[in-house]
Design an enzyme around this catalytic site. Sequence first.
Site, short mmCIF file in Angstrom:
data_model
loop_
_atom_site.label_atom_id
_atom_site.label_comp_id
_atom_site.label_asym_id
_atom_site.label_seq_id
_atom_site.Cartn_x
_atom_site.Cartn_y
_atom_site.Cartn_z
N ARG A 103 0.81 -1.22 0.00
CA ARG A 103 0.00 0.00 0.00
C ARG A 103 0.85 1.27 0.00
NH1 ARG A 103 -2.23 -3.54 -1.50
NH2 ARG A 103 -4.13 -4.54 -0.74
N SER A 142 -11.14 0.74 3.22
CA SER A 142 -10.42 0.14 4.34
C SER A 142 -9.64 1.20 5.11
CB SER A 142 -9.46 -0.94 3.84
OG SER A 142 -10.18 -2.02 3.27
N GLU A 167 -4.45 3.19 6.59
CA GLU A 167 -4.39 3.03 5.14
C GLU A 167 -5.00 4.25 4.47
OE1 GLU A 167 -6.22 -0.04 1.82
OE2 GLU A 167 -5.25 -0.88 3.61
#
Length: 303
Positions: A165, A214, A288
């Site tokens: 990520r 998320s 995130e």
Amino acid sequence: MPAVRGRLDQNAPLGAQSWFGVGGAAELLLRPADAEDLSAFLGALPPELPVLTVGKASNLIIRDGGIPGVVIKLARGFSDIAVDGDGIVCGAACLDRTVAEHAAAAGLRGLEFLAGIPGSIGGAVAMNAGAYGAEITDVLDWAEIVNRNGQFLRLPVEALGFGYRRSSLPKSAVVVRVRLRGIPGDAAAARARIAEIKAAREASQPVRARTGGSTFRNPSEKESNSKAWQLIDAAGCRGLRLGGAQVSEKHCNFLLNTGDATAAEIEGLGELVRRRVREQSGVDLHWEIKRLGLPGVTGSEAA
């Protein structure tokens, strides 16, 4: 400010453009007409002004005090998409799901996972977005960027420093075009896989709520054998509220704006969840979702 062929607005509200529906204004909001317009603007922009690119704002908390400097938002001039042999070449403003569907129609497999990622391709590259067993680094051949000096660069996937990520894009660089590699295959099978992904996402995530996707990255194997949502659930945070913000009861790694939340409440709820998880399991969850901008001014500070 340098002249533009696109649009440049001062004190431009951003909250309504984010998936959470919260946040302050951009000091300056640039919507360039095309990559050449963006290049000319950045090349002439005073170097001391900060520059930040915002895509579809699907994974952002824009803080209540807004974002100083120049915010860049790519739109129509960056939405071209075309089949290129065994791949897809597309502008950074293309929606991830649109790219997946375009590839499937062309009989290219391997890009179906994009149908499960909200947002645009530029943002997906910037954060190495992934879902359903694949991520951008698996399929990217190259990304074209305009750097802070206005220069065009084509960077191969190896130059982007992808990790979980994250990427190592040059500071303030803007992704403008990419090539994604597919595998020639059966178009019907690709379409069927996209339908499966969409159904799975609909069944497990609050896709019709005002959310940001998320919230926290899944811990590494060294940190925990559990996923983020499992740790949040075990800490008793499912349905937890702070003002107008709530932890989703459907998928507790999602935060929701129930109608009148502020950015501060959403971010504060996330920090409360992090604290409870740390106290319960010893695991430090990492955001995130990106949190951008300045905190808002409270009533007492304004007085």
